[in-house]
Design an enzyme around this catalytic site. Structure first.
Site, PDB file in Angstrom:
ATOM      1  N   CYS A   8       7.833  51.844  27.956  1.00 52.15           N
ATOM      2  CA  CYS A   8       7.613  50.602  27.209  1.00 52.15           C
ATOM      3  C   CYS A   8       6.164  50.209  26.938  1.00 52.15           C
ATOM      4  O   CYS A   8       5.814  49.889  25.804  1.00 52.15           O
ATOM      5  CB  CYS A   8       8.295  49.455  27.935  1.00 52.15           C
ATOM      6  SG  CYS A   8      10.075  49.637  27.901  1.00 52.15           S
ATOM      7  N   GLU A  37      15.498  42.632  27.134  1.00 49.09           N
ATOM      8  CA  GLU A  37      15.718  42.897  28.551  1.00 49.09           C
ATOM      9  C   GLU A  37      14.374  43.045  29.259  1.00 49.09           C
ATOM     10  O   GLU A  37      13.528  43.806  28.813  1.00 49.09           O
ATOM     11  CB  GLU A  37      16.551  44.185  28.689  1.00 49.09           C
ATOM     12  CG  GLU A  37      16.966  44.491  30.101  1.00 49.09           C
ATOM     13  CD  GLU A  37      17.466  43.247  30.816  1.00 49.09           C
ATOM     14  OE1 GLU A  37      18.510  42.724  30.429  1.00 49.09           O
ATOM     15  OE2 GLU A  37      16.786  42.768  31.763  1.00 49.09           O
ATOM     16  N   LYS A  52       8.934  39.373  23.993  1.00 50.92           N
ATOM     17  CA  LYS A  52       9.128  40.612  24.754  1.00 50.92           C
ATOM     18  C   LYS A  52       7.894  41.516  24.629  1.00 50.92           C
ATOM     19  O   LYS A  52       7.356  42.021  25.616  1.00 50.92           O
ATOM     20  CB  LYS A  52      10.394  41.317  24.257  1.00 50.92           C
ATOM     21  CG  LYS A  52      10.613  42.701  24.800  1.00 50.92           C
ATOM     22  CD  LYS A  52      10.891  42.709  26.294  1.00 50.92           C
ATOM     23  CE  LYS A  52      10.559  44.026  26.896  1.00 50.92           C
ATOM     24  NZ  LYS A  52      11.481  44.670  27.732  1.00 50.92           N
TER      25      LYS A  52
HETATM   26  C1  UDX Z   1      14.585  51.555  26.043  1.00 50.88           C
HETATM   27  C2  UDX Z   1      14.877  50.114  25.663  1.00 50.88           C
HETATM   28  O1  UDX Z   1      16.217  49.901  25.288  1.00 50.88           O
HETATM   29  C3  UDX Z   1      14.035  49.626  24.641  1.00 50.88           C
HETATM   30  O2  UDX Z   1      13.824  48.267  24.891  1.00 50.88           O
HETATM   31  C4  UDX Z   1      12.753  50.294  24.511  1.00 50.88           C
HETATM   32  O3  UDX Z   1      12.224  49.833  23.310  1.00 50.88           O
HETATM   33  C5  UDX Z   1      12.833  51.799  24.509  1.00 50.88           C
HETATM   34  O4  UDX Z   1      13.807  52.334  25.211  1.00 50.88           O
HETATM   35  P1  UDX Z   1      16.087  53.045  27.264  1.00 50.88           P
HETATM   36  O5  UDX Z   1      17.409  52.557  27.698  1.00 50.88           O
HETATM   37  O6  UDX Z   1      14.987  53.110  28.254  1.00 50.88           O
HETATM   38  O7  UDX Z   1      15.713  52.180  26.042  1.00 50.88           O
HETATM   39  O8  UDX Z   1      16.134  54.408  26.460  1.00 50.88           O
HETATM   40  P2  UDX Z   1      17.049  55.629  26.725  1.00 50.88           P
HETATM   41  O9  UDX Z   1      17.269  55.790  28.178  1.00 50.88           O
HETATM   42  O10 UDX Z   1      16.463  56.728  25.901  1.00 50.88           O
HETATM   43  O11 UDX Z   1      18.444  55.152  26.094  1.00 50.88           O
HETATM   44  C6  UDX Z   1      18.714  55.034  24.756  1.00 50.88           C
HETATM   45  C7  UDX Z   1      20.087  55.656  24.522  1.00 50.88           C
HETATM   46  O12 UDX Z   1      20.511  55.364  23.208  1.00 50.88           O
HETATM   47  C8  UDX Z   1      20.111  57.180  24.674  1.00 50.88           C
HETATM   48  O13 UDX Z   1      21.069  57.546  25.631  1.00 50.88           O
HETATM   49  C9  UDX Z   1      20.495  57.670  23.282  1.00 50.88           C
HETATM   50  O14 UDX Z   1      21.310  58.831  23.311  1.00 50.88           O
HETATM   51  C10 UDX Z   1      21.228  56.472  22.729  1.00 50.88           C
HETATM   52  N1  UDX Z   1      21.281  56.423  21.268  1.00 50.88           N
HETATM   53  C11 UDX Z   1      20.165  56.556  20.537  1.00 50.88           C
HETATM   54  C12 UDX Z   1      22.510  56.214  20.625  1.00 50.88           C
HETATM   55  O15 UDX Z   1      23.548  56.105  21.278  1.00 50.88           O
HETATM   56  N2  UDX Z   1      22.549  56.129  19.272  1.00 50.88           N
HETATM   57  C13 UDX Z   1      21.425  56.273  18.529  1.00 50.88           C
HETATM   58  O16 UDX Z   1      21.501  56.191  17.292  1.00 50.88           O
HETATM   59  C14 UDX Z   1      20.198  56.492  19.175  1.00 50.88           C
HETATM   60  C1  UDX Z   2       8.089  47.253  32.201  1.00 44.03           C
HETATM   61  C2  UDX Z   2       8.162  45.734  32.399  1.00 44.03           C
HETATM   62  O1  UDX Z   2       7.760  45.398  33.725  1.00 44.03           O
HETATM   63  C3  UDX Z   2       9.563  45.237  32.116  1.00 44.03           C
HETATM   64  O2  UDX Z   2       9.615  43.830  32.207  1.00 44.03           O
HETATM   65  C4  UDX Z   2       9.976  45.678  30.735  1.00 44.03           C
HETATM   66  O3  UDX Z   2      11.303  45.294  30.484  1.00 44.03           O
HETATM   67  C5  UDX Z   2       9.840  47.172  30.578  1.00 44.03           C
HETATM   68  O4  UDX Z   2       8.527  47.594  30.915  1.00 44.03           O
HETATM   69  P1  UDX Z   2       8.775  49.360  33.677  1.00 44.03           P
HETATM   70  O5  UDX Z   2       7.986  50.140  32.683  1.00 44.03           O
HETATM   71  O6  UDX Z   2      10.144  49.811  34.014  1.00 44.03           O
HETATM   72  O7  UDX Z   2       8.922  47.839  33.189  1.00 44.03           O
HETATM   73  O8  UDX Z   2       7.986  49.292  35.062  1.00 44.03           O
HETATM   74  P2  UDX Z   2       6.731  48.446  35.605  1.00 44.03           P
HETATM   75  O9  UDX Z   2       7.045  48.064  36.985  1.00 44.03           O
HETATM   76  O10 UDX Z   2       6.320  47.385  34.693  1.00 44.03           O
HETATM   77  O11 UDX Z   2       5.593  49.548  35.678  1.00 44.03           O
HETATM   78  C6  UDX Z   2       5.005  50.138  34.522  1.00 44.03           C
HETATM   79  C7  UDX Z   2       3.865  51.040  34.923  1.00 44.03           C
HETATM   80  O12 UDX Z   2       2.776  50.273  35.420  1.00 44.03           O
HETATM   81  C8  UDX Z   2       4.221  52.029  36.037  1.00 44.03           C
HETATM   82  O13 UDX Z   2       3.632  53.278  35.770  1.00 44.03           O
HETATM   83  C9  UDX Z   2       3.624  51.394  37.256  1.00 44.03           C
HETATM   84  O14 UDX Z   2       3.338  52.306  38.284  1.00 44.03           O
HETATM   85  C10 UDX Z   2       2.353  50.791  36.671  1.00 44.03           C
HETATM   86  N1  UDX Z   2       1.788  49.693  37.478  1.00 44.03           N
HETATM   87  C11 UDX Z   2       2.534  48.576  37.734  1.00 44.03           C
HETATM   88  C12 UDX Z   2       0.485  49.803  37.963  1.00 44.03           C
HETATM   89  O15 UDX Z   2      -0.193  50.794  37.723  1.00 44.03           O
HETATM   90  N2  UDX Z   2      -0.021  48.770  38.709  1.00 44.03           N
HETATM   91  C13 UDX Z   2       0.681  47.641  38.977  1.00 44.03           C
HETATM   92  O16 UDX Z   2       0.148  46.759  39.648  1.00 44.03           O
HETATM   93  C14 UDX Z   2       2.003  47.539  38.486  1.00 44.03           C
END
Ligand code: UDX
Ligand code: UDX
Length: 456
Positions: free
Chosen positions: A277, A162, A221
């Protein structure tokens, strides 16, 4: 091609929640069920629409339309798995804390637990989709688990990372730059790729749906995140030169970005990137390079994270230089706790590191952010500081920017929330005491107020 009726996503977090919501919006004939090991989170997804676990512009409106129709949040994980044709895995993959790979590698224990659980209870063929960002060759590990634990069912594994960014998740999902689907080259692998591509084609044009082998998809990714983060570290490194030389980083950024070969995106200087991330994925890439014996390549990417840490320290050091080493009895106000605007997510936010640094020197910190709370702030400080018991009482959340600066010697802007630009900065300076020093780590006040504003 098989008609898909039921899809489950394990992990109802920042990725799983918004992604399945947009899937449900675009595919009214398929039922989507989100499950999560955290029962409270599921209850909250099912609860008050104004109090969903995630703040994301546009999300609430989709949930209103789809919840209970073809989008379901459930604590019955087993039934959701049994009834689904496709299972997305969107659980978190944190950096390993101990043992081999500590500090760098991605901890796959949650993904592995999910695979083991699916293998245990599945009674019919399933397509398993890696949504979480994973190290290259994770699909191979999953394949081994499935073939060892349940050989009577065919599991086809796909990688479909994603790319949504928080704060713009809904727009990114509705209108992605590309959808990447990696699968096995076998006939059943390609059939699974086509099934998933067909679902996306309900709203994404065919040219934007690209298919690759599994390993290219997994690596793409990590590589995309590393390239984006590299641009931020590059511009932040130049901001340090501007600070010494009198060049203006906003002007430099504009001049560079107008070259169409470079482009203007991800060239905004900041207090450093945050979010769940970038750091995790680059460290994971560094670990991958080291495992392949590519030490120079590992060091190249590691420098992106080191530069980011330097930028965060540079921000707190600027405050310390102005206010002195001993910050006892000084109040410092931080505007912004989330790692970027339009999200309530503060994972790896620069604010946490700056706050801990200043608190350790005796400062009192007031925080204002439109989407945080004292509970989130305290839990972040506890997670990132071993000294938390001595500093926790010195940080407050004040839900009014003008009240948050009362008695303050310094205001630091750490997140680029739009509302910060339209604040009455003259009034803020009037309310602050003595030094009245404002440090704009996001360069958003340019052209608004010249006097007493420092840039990073
Ligand atoms: C992200 C992205 O999915 C992933 O690409 C990246 O590597 C790290 O985290 P994100 O959705 O941002 O995930 O994380 P989070 O909001 O913490 O959601 C993960 C969810 O999975 C949590 O709600 C957690 O409770 C759940 N979970 C975790 C399960 O349901 N089962 C598990 O075994 C572990
Ligand atoms: C990132 C990637 O953009 C997304 O494609 C991936 O799936 C998950 O990680 P995210 O972390 O949600 O997404 O936000 P992003 O907009 O990328 O910003 C990441 C960090 O970089 C933030 O703290 C943002 O403020 C900072 N940033 C971004 C800068 O400092 N300068 C910039 O020009 C852009």
């Amino acid at each position: 091609m098989k008609t898909i009726k039921n899809i489950t996503c394990i992990g109802a977090g920042y990725v799983g929640g918004p992604s399945m919501s947009v899937f449900a919006e675009k595919c009214p004939n398929i039922n989507f069920t989100l499950v999560d090991k955290n029962e409270e989170k599921i209850n909250s997804w099912n609860g008050n629409i104004d109090n969903l676990p995630i703040y994301e512009p546009g999300l609430k409106e989709i949930i209103k339309k789809t919840r209970g129709k073809n989008l379901f949040f459930s604590n019955d994980i087993d039934n959701a798995i049994i009834n689904s044709d496709i299972i997305f895995i969107a659980v978190n993959t944190p950096t390993i804390k101990e043992g081999p790979g500590a500090g760098f590698g991605a901890d796959l224990k949650y993904i592995i637990n999910c695979a083991e659980h699916i293998a245990k209870i599945a009674k019919s063929d399933k397509i398993i989709v890696e949504k979480s960002t994973v190290p290259i060759k994770t699909a191979e590990k999953l394949e081994q688990i499935f073939s060892k634990k349940n050989s009577s069912v065919n599991f086809e594994i796909l990688s479909n990372p994603e790319f949504l960014a928080e704060g713009t998740a809904i727009e990114d999902l509705r209108n992605p730059d590309r959808v990447l689907i990696g699968g096995n080259k076998s006939a059943s692998g390609q059939n699974a790729v086509n099934i998933l591509a067909d679902i996306y084609s309900k709203w994404v044009s065919k040219e934007k749906i690209i298919t690759t082998n599994l390993w290219s998809s997994e690596l793409s990714k990590l590589a995309s995140n590393a390239m984006l983060a590299q641009r931020i570290s590059s511009i932040n490194s130049l901001s340090a030169i501007c600070d010494k030389s009198g060049a203006d980083i906003k002007e430099v950024s504009k001049a560079i970005g107008l070259d169409h070969r470079i482009g203007k995106y991800f060239l905004n200087p900041s207090v450093g990137f945050g979010g769940s991330c970038f750091q995790k994925d680059i460290l994971n890439l560094v670990y991958l390079c080291k495992t392949y014996g590519l030490d120079e390549v590992a060091e190249y990417w590691h420098q992106v994270v080191k530069m980011n840490n330097y930028q965060k320290s540079r921000f707190s050091n600027k405050i310390i230089q102005k206010l002195g080493q001993d910050l006892n009895n000084k109040i410092i106000t931080l505007f912004g706790w989330s790692f970027k605007k339009d999200t309530n997510d503060s994972r790896e936010s620069a604010s946490i590191f700056v706050a801990i640094n200043l608190l350790n020197r005796g400062a009192k910190i007031n925080v204002y952010d439109p989407q945080t709370s004292i509970e989130i702030i305290q839990s972040d400080i506890k997670e990132y500081s071993s000294n938390y018991s001595n500093i926790l009482d010195s940080i407050k959340y004040i839900n009014d920017p003008y009240k948050a600066v009362i008695g303050s010697s310094c205001v630091g802007i750490l997140t680029e929330w739009d509302e910060f630009i339209s604040l009455n900065w003259k009034e803020i300076k009037r309310i602050m005491i003595d030094e009245k020093f404002i440090i704009d780590g996001r360069y958003i006040l340019k052209n608004i107020e010249e006097e007493k504003i420092t840039y990073l």
